[in-house]
Design an enzyme around this catalytic site. Structure first.
Site, mmCIF file in Angstrom:
data_model
loop_
_atom_site.group_PDB
_atom_site.id
_atom_site.type_symbol
_atom_site.label_atom_id
_atom_site.label_comp_id
_atom_site.label_asym_id
_atom_site.label_seq_id
_atom_site.Cartn_x
_atom_site.Cartn_y
_atom_site.Cartn_z
ATOM 1 N N LYS A 125 -2.669 12.525 3.174
ATOM 2 C CA LYS A 125 -2.147 11.773 4.330
ATOM 3 C C LYS A 125 -3.317 11.035 4.959
ATOM 4 O O LYS A 125 -4.464 11.455 4.816
ATOM 5 C CB LYS A 125 -1.532 12.738 5.349
ATOM 6 N N ASP A 137 4.281 5.599 7.111
ATOM 7 C CA ASP A 137 4.669 6.697 8.001
ATOM 8 C C ASP A 137 4.842 6.023 9.372
ATOM 9 O O ASP A 137 5.041 4.801 9.432
ATOM 10 C CB ASP A 137 3.596 7.803 8.019
HETATM 11 N N1 LIG Z 1 8.840 6.822 6.616
HETATM 12 C C1 LIG Z 1 8.977 7.800 5.753
HETATM 13 O O1 LIG Z 1 9.276 7.582 4.586
HETATM 14 C C2 LIG Z 1 8.800 9.202 6.179
HETATM 15 C C3 LIG Z 1 8.637 9.558 7.489
HETATM 16 N N2 LIG Z 1 8.608 10.861 7.849
HETATM 17 C C4 LIG Z 1 8.450 11.270 9.230
HETATM 18 O O2 LIG Z 1 9.538 10.772 9.986
HETATM 19 C C5 LIG Z 1 9.150 10.565 11.346
HETATM 20 C C6 LIG Z 1 9.471 9.142 11.747
HETATM 21 O O3 LIG Z 1 8.755 8.245 10.915
HETATM 22 P P1 LIG Z 1 9.220 6.750 10.645
HETATM 23 O O4 LIG Z 1 10.643 6.596 10.993
HETATM 24 O O5 LIG Z 1 8.764 6.387 9.302
HETATM 25 O O6 LIG Z 1 8.305 5.964 11.667
HETATM 26 P P2 LIG Z 1 8.618 4.653 12.489
HETATM 27 O O7 LIG Z 1 7.323 4.149 12.963
HETATM 28 O O8 LIG Z 1 9.511 3.747 11.728
HETATM 29 O O9 LIG Z 1 9.437 5.237 13.693
HETATM 30 C C7 LIG Z 1 8.914 6.259 14.494
HETATM 31 C C8 LIG Z 1 9.951 6.615 15.509
HETATM 32 O O10 LIG Z 1 9.523 7.710 16.272
HETATM 33 C C9 LIG Z 1 9.523 7.356 17.640
HETATM 34 N N3 LIG Z 1 8.434 8.045 18.292
HETATM 35 C C10 LIG Z 1 7.123 7.998 17.993
HETATM 36 N N4 LIG Z 1 6.432 8.756 18.849
HETATM 37 C C11 LIG Z 1 7.347 9.304 19.676
HETATM 38 C C12 LIG Z 1 7.261 10.177 20.774
HETATM 39 N N5 LIG Z 1 6.089 10.645 21.189
HETATM 40 N N6 LIG Z 1 8.410 10.538 21.385
HETATM 41 C C13 LIG Z 1 9.621 10.059 20.966
HETATM 42 N N7 LIG Z 1 9.741 9.215 19.934
HETATM 43 C C14 LIG Z 1 8.628 8.854 19.317
HETATM 44 C C15 LIG Z 1 9.340 5.865 17.648
HETATM 45 O O11 LIG Z 1 9.807 5.289 18.848
HETATM 46 C C16 LIG Z 1 10.190 5.477 16.464
HETATM 47 O O12 LIG Z 1 11.543 5.462 16.779
HETATM 48 C C17 LIG Z 1 7.668 10.952 11.394
HETATM 49 O O13 LIG Z 1 7.568 12.300 11.744
HETATM 50 C C18 LIG Z 1 7.227 10.773 9.952
HETATM 51 O O14 LIG Z 1 6.089 11.536 9.659
HETATM 52 C C19 LIG Z 1 8.769 11.857 6.917
HETATM 53 C C20 LIG Z 1 8.924 11.569 5.612
HETATM 54 C C21 LIG Z 1 8.851 10.224 5.110
HETATM 55 O O1 LIG Z 2 6.215 8.016 0.376
HETATM 56 C C1 LIG Z 2 5.147 8.551 0.565
HETATM 57 O O2 LIG Z 2 4.236 8.636 -0.237
HETATM 58 C C2 LIG Z 2 4.837 9.131 1.914
HETATM 59 C C3 LIG Z 2 5.926 9.839 2.593
HETATM 60 C C4 LIG Z 2 5.359 10.637 3.707
HETATM 61 O O3 LIG Z 2 4.353 10.297 4.287
HETATM 62 C C5 LIG Z 2 5.992 11.881 4.065
HETATM 63 O O4 LIG Z 2 6.741 12.410 3.252
HETATM 64 O O5 LIG Z 2 5.725 12.386 5.161
#
Ligand SMILES: NC(=O)C1=CN([C@@H]2O[C@H](COP(=O)(O)OP(=O)(O)OC[C@H]3O[C@@H](n4cnc5c(N)ncnc54)[C@H](O)[C@@H]3O)[C@@H](O)[C@H]2O)C=CC1
Ligand SMILES: O=C(O)CCC(=O)C(=O)O
Length: 447
Positions: A126, A166
């Site tokens: 990461k 992420d």
């Molecule tokens: N994008 C991906 O493929 C993956 C993402 N994740 C996890 O999913 C979660 C969301 O990631 P994404 O949707 O990709 O990011 P993103 O940047 O698209 O969205 C992040 C979301 O979380 C909200 N957020 C951030 N900090 C916050 C806080 N302190 N309080 C309330 N809301 C908050 C933002 O407003 C936004 O809606 C994270 O925990 C990330 O690690 C897990 C697996 C894969």
């Molecule tokens: O697609 C990836 O390699 C990253 C996904 C990721 O950061 C996660 O699973 O939290």
């Protein structure tokens, strides 16, 4: 057993005492994996878990870039290469002002178990930066990404380490990062995933984490002869994962009533339908606005400032925002309101105390390392397509994603089912993820 676990955690604390999120992630794993190690001679006495909590490599670097006012800005960049026993390091990049070594180490540690669960040959890593994309122009984002890659490129490669998105890193950022890597290396390779469709990306990757979280919940509900039809769903976040989790819920007949961002949440008693979700996607992905603007467009909804949505009545909760966004009080509120299934889209959104509360109530609870693994799994499928110089259809990728989520559910059941039939998905995910990596480490000797 308690003493053995405490002794192990003390050792980890001694080295990483200033890293609360990392310690939290390690504690959750240690409580389930150490009893398994003690019962299995092949792992006992080999310090496998102790080796797994130490990153193979942690790179920290300076990122200097020039903002639109001509000022020189300095940020800190990181890549944590946690474990490569079963494949090249794989995991996302996070751009957020809270990013530090503790947060990235917890994410990298979780990633090792998650990637192992996907059934694909990927190690865990990461990275990211304390850079805050909020309010930055496209040109500033580009200059930052180029500056970030001008160091990161030395440490990654399609057979070494393959970053992805992420929080704060979506297709726009992956594009800028990829462009710089291609220029520096003079080669077009699958070194990043989450790429655009015309330059090596996979269909379904943008949707995969959100869809996978819902597919996992469908698998859990199936064990109770139940499904999403007619269920009320509370979702936190409004980014990539939340948007596509909501989309899938709507398609399969559930009513999504909330979305949120760091300023608060919106509640729509009539449900966020496909058109309303389209508005949210435009608001967040194009206008890059705040979720409260939803109530200007749909005045029948309410905006609750500074709060998370867990006090709203629901059948199913999908935390899809960030770590530790759901604590023990939130868990109690969800349970009191009849919530029967929690599938984590985010990484470690529930505190360990909240998880214990869900287990005590014997509801269906899936930890992110199992339920959100669809994202990285589809990244693995993107890597395969890049290696084959080939492209699968939307239907083909979605079918593979569904199968992988079902496989992960089966692994959790194999290692997590208790005598009374209850499935402890935390235990199942941790042990199943551990076994594959530990076997590879033991086979490869002390390196
Ligand atoms: N994008 C991906 O493929 C993956 C993402 N994740 C996890 O999913 C979660 C969301 O990631 P994404 O949707 O990709 O990011 P993103 O940047 O698209 O969205 C992040 C979301 O979380 C909200 N957020 C951030 N900090 C916050 C806080 N302190 N309080 C309330 N809301 C908050 C933002 O407003 C936004 O809606 C994270 O925990 C990330 O690690 C897990 C697996 C894969
Ligand atoms: O697609 C990836 O390699 C990253 C996904 C990721 O950061 C996660 O699973 O939290």
């Amino acid at each position: 057993m308690k003493e053995i676990i405490a002794e192990f955690l003390d050792m980890v604390k001694e080295r990483n005492g200033h890293e609360p999120e990392f310690l939290q992630a390690v504690e959750e794993v240690a409580e389930t994996v150490i009893p398994y190690i003690v019962q299995h001679d092949i792992y006992y006495g080999k310090n496998v878990l102790l080796r797994m909590v130490e990153p193979e490599r942690l790179v920290s670097f300076r990122v200097c870039w020039v903002d639109d006012d001509g000022e020189i800005q300095v940020n800190r960049g990181y890549r944590i290469q946690m474990n490569s026993a079963i494949g090249p390091y794989k995991g996302g990049l996070r751009f957020h002002p809270t990013v530090n070594a503790s947060i990235l180490k917890f994410l990298a540690f979780e990633q090792v178990f998650k990637n192992s669960l996907t059934t694909l040959p990927m190690g865990g890593g990461k990275g990211g930066s304390d850079f805050d994309p909020k309010g930055k122009s496209d040109n500033e984002i580009m200059r930052f990404c180029h500056a970030f890659m001008s160091e990161l490129f030395r440490h990654i490669g399609p057979n070494t380490d393959i970053p992805a998105g992420d929080i704060g890193v979506g297709q726009r950022e992956i594009g800028f990062l990829f462009g710089k890597y291609r220029k520096l290396r003079n080669e077009f390779t699958g070194v990043l995933t989450g790429k655009g469709l015309t330059w090596g990306g996979s269909l379904i990757r943008p949707e995969a984490t959100g869809y996978g979280t819902v597919y996992f919940a469908e698998n859990m509900l199936r064990t109770k002869n139940d499904n999403f039809e007619g269920k009320t769903v509370v979702i936190s976040g409004s980014g990539n994962v939340a948007q596509y989790a909501a989309e899938k819920c709507i398609v399969i007949g559930a009513k999504v009533v909330t979305l949120s961002d760091s300023s608060g949440y919106i509640y729509d008693k009539d449900g966020i339908d496909a058109d309303k979700l389209k508005f949210v996607m435009h608001l967040k992905n194009v206008k890059r606005g705040r979720i409260k603007e939803y109530v200007k467009e749909y005045p029948e909804a309410k905006f609750v400032k500074g709060k998370t949505p867990w006090s709203e009545k629901c059948d199913i909760a999908l935390p899809c925002a960030t770590q530790n966004e759901l604590d023990i009080e939130d868990a109690k509120a969800l349970l009191a309101n009849g919530c029967m299934c929690v599938s984590e889209g985010a990484n470690m959104p529930s505190t360990n105390e909240a998880i214990k509360e869900f287990h005590k109530a014997r509801i269906l609870f899936a930890p992110g390392k199992a339920s959100n693994a669809g994202g990285v799994a589809t990244s693995g499928l993107e890597m395969t397509q890049n290696s084959l110089r080939y492209k699968w259809t939307r239907e083909e990728v979605d079918k593979k994603l569904r199968e992988i989520m079902q496989d992960i559910h089966n692994s959790c059941t194999e290692y997590g089912q208790e005598d009374d039939g209850y499935i402890d998905y935390v235990k199942g995910a941790n042990i199943a993820g551990f076994v594959k990596v530990a076997d590879a480490m033991l086979a490869q000797g002390v390196v």
